[in-house]
Design a protein around this motif. Structure first.
Motif, mmCIF file in Angstrom:
data_model
loop_
_atom_site.group_PDB
_atom_site.id
_atom_site.type_symbol
_atom_site.label_atom_id
_atom_site.label_comp_id
_atom_site.label_asym_id
_atom_site.label_seq_id
_atom_site.Cartn_x
_atom_site.Cartn_y
_atom_site.Cartn_z
ATOM 1 N N LYS A 195 -7.403 8.502 -6.538
ATOM 2 C CA LYS A 195 -6.806 10.264 -5.627
ATOM 3 C C LYS A 195 -7.817 11.074 -5.413
ATOM 4 O O LYS A 195 -9.272 11.009 -5.957
ATOM 5 C CB LYS A 195 -6.270 11.305 -7.668
ATOM 6 C CG LYS A 195 -5.282 10.536 -7.995
ATOM 7 C CD LYS A 195 -4.864 11.404 -8.919
ATOM 8 C CE LYS A 195 -3.090 10.855 -9.119
ATOM 9 N NZ LYS A 195 -2.731 11.912 -10.874
ATOM 10 N N GLU B 105 -9.802 3.071 0.696
ATOM 11 C CA GLU B 105 -8.866 1.266 0.345
ATOM 12 C C GLU B 105 -10.054 0.379 0.844
ATOM 13 O O GLU B 105 -9.483 -0.951 -0.007
ATOM 14 C CB GLU B 105 -8.088 0.967 2.051
ATOM 15 C CG GLU B 105 -7.567 0.246 2.354
ATOM 16 C CD GLU B 105 -6.779 0.109 3.657
ATOM 17 O OE1 GLU B 105 -6.108 -0.877 4.008
ATOM 18 O OE2 GLU B 105 -6.544 1.095 3.814
ATOM 19 N N LYS C 12 0.899 -1.549 0.133
ATOM 20 C CA LYS C 12 0.128 -0.145 0.153
ATOM 21 C C LYS C 12 1.020 1.413 -0.071
ATOM 22 O O LYS C 12 1.926 1.420 0.830
ATOM 23 C CB LYS C 12 -0.784 0.112 1.537
ATOM 24 C CG LYS C 12 -1.361 1.402 1.333
ATOM 25 C CD LYS C 12 -2.217 0.967 2.869
ATOM 26 C CE LYS C 12 -2.611 2.191 3.690
ATOM 27 N NZ LYS C 12 -3.125 2.447 4.732
ATOM 28 N N GLN C 13 0.548 2.061 -1.063
ATOM 29 C CA GLN C 13 2.045 3.408 -0.429
ATOM 30 C C GLN C 13 0.328 4.818 -0.741
ATOM 31 O O GLN C 13 -0.475 4.234 -1.966
ATOM 32 C CB GLN C 13 2.031 3.309 -2.310
ATOM 33 C CG GLN C 13 3.384 4.629 -2.228
ATOM 34 C CD GLN C 13 3.986 4.468 -3.216
ATOM 35 O OE1 GLN C 13 4.147 3.311 -4.165
ATOM 36 N NE2 GLN C 13 5.042 5.081 -3.111
ATOM 37 N N ARG C 14 0.873 6.051 -0.093
ATOM 38 C CA ARG C 14 -0.021 6.868 0.026
ATOM 39 C C ARG C 14 0.962 7.699 -0.780
ATOM 40 O O ARG C 14 2.073 7.652 0.002
ATOM 41 C CB ARG C 14 -0.958 7.067 1.298
ATOM 42 C CG ARG C 14 -1.013 8.148 1.009
ATOM 43 C CD ARG C 14 -1.622 9.093 2.420
ATOM 44 N NE ARG C 14 -2.150 9.760 2.857
ATOM 45 C CZ ARG C 14 -2.217 10.967 4.142
ATOM 46 N NH1 ARG C 14 -1.465 10.317 4.531
ATOM 47 N NH2 ARG C 14 -2.845 11.688 3.803
ATOM 48 N N THR C 15 0.630 9.261 -1.607
ATOM 49 C CA THR C 15 1.419 9.625 -2.290
ATOM 50 C C THR C 15 0.516 11.077 -2.124
ATOM 51 O O THR C 15 -0.320 10.937 -2.099
ATOM 52 C CB THR C 15 2.448 9.548 -3.296
ATOM 53 O OG1 THR C 15 1.135 8.657 -4.377
ATOM 54 C CG2 THR C 15 3.649 8.338 -3.069
ATOM 55 N N SER D 83 -5.810 1.991 -8.288
ATOM 56 C CA SER D 83 -5.388 3.576 -7.451
ATOM 57 C C SER D 83 -6.255 4.839 -7.399
ATOM 58 O O SER D 83 -7.504 4.565 -8.273
ATOM 59 C CB SER D 83 -4.372 4.692 -7.962
ATOM 60 O OG SER D 83 -4.470 4.111 -8.667
ATOM 61 N N PHE E 61 -3.412 13.731 -2.521
ATOM 62 C CA PHE E 61 -3.326 12.393 -2.684
ATOM 63 C C PHE E 61 -3.282 11.445 -3.514
ATOM 64 O O PHE E 61 -4.986 11.369 -3.635
ATOM 65 C CB PHE E 61 -4.071 12.016 -1.223
ATOM 66 C CG PHE E 61 -3.114 12.987 0.150
ATOM 67 C CD1 PHE E 61 -1.793 12.932 0.844
ATOM 68 C CD2 PHE E 61 -3.878 13.942 0.522
ATOM 69 C CE1 PHE E 61 -1.632 13.449 1.298
ATOM 70 C CE2 PHE E 61 -3.961 14.236 2.226
ATOM 71 C CZ PHE E 61 -1.938 14.432 2.227
ATOM 72 N N GLN E 62 -2.913 10.285 -3.165
ATOM 73 C CA GLN E 62 -2.960 9.062 -4.171
ATOM 74 C C GLN E 62 -3.003 8.067 -3.471
ATOM 75 O O GLN E 62 -1.777 7.631 -2.913
ATOM 76 C CB GLN E 62 -2.761 9.437 -5.328
ATOM 77 C CG GLN E 62 -2.292 8.011 -6.054
ATOM 78 C CD GLN E 62 -1.761 8.206 -8.101
ATOM 79 O OE1 GLN E 62 -1.351 9.197 -8.185
ATOM 80 N NE2 GLN E 62 -1.844 7.142 -7.881
ATOM 81 N N LEU E 63 -3.826 7.155 -3.446
ATOM 82 C CA LEU E 63 -3.826 6.014 -2.472
ATOM 83 C C LEU E 63 -3.386 4.811 -3.636
ATOM 84 O O LEU E 63 -4.431 4.916 -4.884
ATOM 85 C CB LEU E 63 -4.687 5.622 -1.693
ATOM 86 C CG LEU E 63 -4.963 4.429 -0.672
ATOM 87 C CD1 LEU E 63 -3.917 4.216 -0.177
ATOM 88 C CD2 LEU E 63 -6.366 4.409 -0.363
ATOM 89 N N GLU F 194 -10.775 7.760 3.426
ATOM 90 C CA GLU F 194 -8.960 6.982 3.416
ATOM 91 C C GLU F 194 -9.110 5.755 3.658
ATOM 92 O O GLU F 194 -9.459 4.653 2.352
ATOM 93 C CB GLU F 194 -8.011 7.431 4.025
ATOM 94 C CG GLU F 194 -7.043 8.722 2.710
ATOM 95 C CD GLU F 194 -5.495 8.629 3.671
ATOM 96 O OE1 GLU F 194 -5.358 8.234 5.429
ATOM 97 O OE2 GLU F 194 -4.807 9.798 2.942
#
Length: 152
Positions: free
Chosen positions: A116, A134, A73-76, A114, A89-91, A130
């Motif tokens: 946004k 998810e 999992k990556q949140r940027t 993904s 944000f992008q998950l 979030e």
């Protein structure tokens, strides 16, 4: 109007008589999962494991698969404002799915989903949002995993 009704009736007759079955609702599979190895994010792995329970140690199956799963999992920060504060944000969820038969790699697939979303000054609401994002991404991946397994 009658032409549309006629076309719909013809399509319905062909679908009923051709043996059409939705892939995701097919209960009869000719394989069983004999072992499952999980690495990565616990929440994602737990949901995948629960989803795959229907395939575990089924009797009278012709093929037995060993499955290895790695989840990430990556949140940027996708965008920032003029001051450098995050605005979007992008998950991203990634699941690497490998299927082995008799210790030989039969097939592998990487599932990526993904989404946004905008930042919020209310951190609790952002956290809850979030979590729901998810959950939705995990459900999309689960649908794709089921389709992948049923078409192998």
């Amino acid at each position: 109007m009658k032409a549309k009704l006629f076309i719909k009736t013809v399509i319905l007759i062909f679908l009923v008589s051709c043996g059409y079955k939705p892939i995701l609702q097919t209960k009869d599979v000719n394989f069983s999962i004999s072992s499952l190895e999980l690495q990565g994010i616990d929440k994602i792995n737990f949901k995948i494991k629960n989803n795959l329970k229907k395939y575990f140690n089924a009797k009278n199956k012709s093929r037995f698969y060993q499955v290895k799963i790695f989840s990430k999992k990556q949140r940027t920060v996708a965008s920032k404002d003029d001051k450098g504060n995050p605005t979007i944000f992008q998950l991203e969820l990634l699941v690497k799915f490998e299927v082995f038969e008799n210790n030989d790699l039969k097939d592998k697939k990487i599932f990526i989903e993904s989404f946004k979303y905008n930042n919020s000054s209310k951190k609790f609401e952002l956290s809850e949002y979030e979590k729901s994002v998810e959950e939705n991404l995990i459900n999309k991946i689960l649908e794709r995993i089921n389709l992948f397994l049923n078409t192998m």
